[in-house]
Scaffold this motif. Structure first.
Motif, mmCIF file in Angstrom:
data_model
loop_
_atom_site.group_PDB
_atom_site.id
_atom_site.type_symbol
_atom_site.label_atom_id
_atom_site.label_comp_id
_atom_site.label_asym_id
_atom_site.label_seq_id
_atom_site.Cartn_x
_atom_site.Cartn_y
_atom_site.Cartn_z
ATOM 1 N N LEU A 88 37.601 40.175 40.086
ATOM 2 C CA LEU A 88 38.025 40.929 38.910
ATOM 3 C C LEU A 88 39.549 41.068 38.875
ATOM 4 O O LEU A 88 40.175 40.887 37.826
ATOM 5 N N GLY A 89 40.169 41.385 40.004
ATOM 6 C CA GLY A 89 41.620 41.495 40.060
ATOM 7 C C GLY A 89 42.310 40.181 39.745
ATOM 8 O O GLY A 89 43.331 40.146 39.053
ATOM 9 N N GLY A 90 41.759 39.073 40.246
ATOM 10 C CA GLY A 90 42.333 37.763 39.934
ATOM 11 C C GLY A 90 42.234 37.426 38.464
ATOM 12 O O GLY A 90 43.175 36.899 37.864
ATOM 13 N N PHE A 91 41.087 37.740 37.865
ATOM 14 C CA PHE A 91 40.922 37.491 36.434
ATOM 15 C C PHE A 91 41.889 38.335 35.614
ATOM 16 O O PHE A 91 42.538 37.836 34.693
ATOM 17 N N LEU A 92 41.980 39.623 35.956
ATOM 18 C CA LEU A 92 42.877 40.501 35.206
ATOM 19 C C LEU A 92 44.335 40.080 35.343
ATOM 20 O O LEU A 92 45.090 40.128 34.375
ATOM 21 N N ILE A 96 45.050 38.817 31.557
ATOM 22 C CA ILE A 96 45.496 39.923 30.721
ATOM 23 C C ILE A 96 46.856 40.457 31.160
ATOM 24 O O ILE A 96 47.801 40.507 30.384
ATOM 25 N N PHE A 97 46.946 40.880 32.403
ATOM 26 C CA PHE A 97 48.163 41.510 32.912
ATOM 27 C C PHE A 97 48.943 40.510 33.766
ATOM 28 O O PHE A 97 48.479 39.423 34.048
ATOM 29 N N THR A 98 50.132 40.918 34.188
ATOM 30 C CA THR A 98 50.861 40.116 35.155
ATOM 31 C C THR A 98 50.415 40.517 36.554
ATOM 32 O O THR A 98 49.803 41.564 36.757
ATOM 33 N N THR A 99 50.701 39.695 37.515
ATOM 34 C CA THR A 99 50.308 39.967 38.894
ATOM 35 C C THR A 99 50.951 41.248 39.393
ATOM 36 O O THR A 99 50.340 42.007 40.150
ATOM 37 N N TYR A 100 52.162 41.518 38.959
ATOM 38 C CA TYR A 100 52.878 42.715 39.394
ATOM 39 C C TYR A 100 52.139 43.985 38.972
ATOM 40 O O TYR A 100 51.952 44.903 39.774
ATOM 41 N N TYR A 101 51.701 44.049 37.721
ATOM 42 C CA TYR A 101 51.013 45.245 37.243
ATOM 43 C C TYR A 101 49.663 45.434 37.928
ATOM 44 O O TYR A 101 49.264 46.564 38.223
ATOM 45 N N VAL A 102 48.935 44.363 38.178
ATOM 46 C CA VAL A 102 47.657 44.486 38.878
ATOM 47 C C VAL A 102 47.884 44.948 40.305
ATOM 48 O O VAL A 102 47.133 45.779 40.832
ATOM 49 N N PHE A 103 48.928 44.456 40.948
ATOM 50 C CA PHE A 103 49.252 44.893 42.306
ATOM 51 C C PHE A 103 49.590 46.380 42.340
ATOM 52 O O PHE A 103 49.119 47.117 43.204
ATOM 53 N N ILE A 104 50.405 46.831 41.402
ATOM 54 C CA ILE A 104 50.777 48.248 41.352
ATOM 55 C C ILE A 104 49.550 49.116 41.087
ATOM 56 O O ILE A 104 49.337 50.145 41.746
#
Length: 116
Positions: A88-92, A96-104
């Motif tokens: 799910l995190g990889g898909f998002l 949809i989002f950038t990797t930075y926002y998903v990491f945060i």
């Protein structure tokens, strides 16, 4: 002069740079050595995850008082949740989002869980 020759041969990856912000050349960057390194790190990461999972079964059985079946069931549920959340995190992060926002966001959730 060398850079012009590389660009005309098509051996420069368009839009990619190395760690010094120079254009990435196809013959010098990436390839099978880098892919082998990434594959080796993935194998070692999975070995560590599975070793911790088997230790968690023993911990749940011995110290927490669960039956062997119940402790194995809890660990497999945990593993399934961890793998699905990684997808799910990889898909998002890709769609949809950038990797930075998903990491945060993931770091914030982990911080909240550790407070509980």
């Amino acid at each position: 002069m060398e850079a012009v020759k590389e660009e005309s041969d098509g051996s420069i990856w368009e839009g990619y740079v190395d760690w010094r912000k120079r254009p990435a050349a196809k013959g010098r960057h990436g390839g099978m050595i880098a892919a082998g390194f990434v594959l080796g790190v993935e194998v070692l990461e999975n070995l560590a995850f599975l070793a911790n999972a088997s230790n968690l079964v023993m911990y749940l059985r011995k110290y927490m008082g669960f039956s062997p079946a119940k402790s194995a069931n809890h660990v497999t549920t945990f593993m399934g949740t961890a793998f699905l959340l990684a997808l799910l995190g990889g898909f998002l992060s890709d769609a949809i989002f950038t990797t930075y926002y998903v990491f945060i966001f993931s770091s914030f959730i982990e911080f909240l869980v550790r407070l509980i």
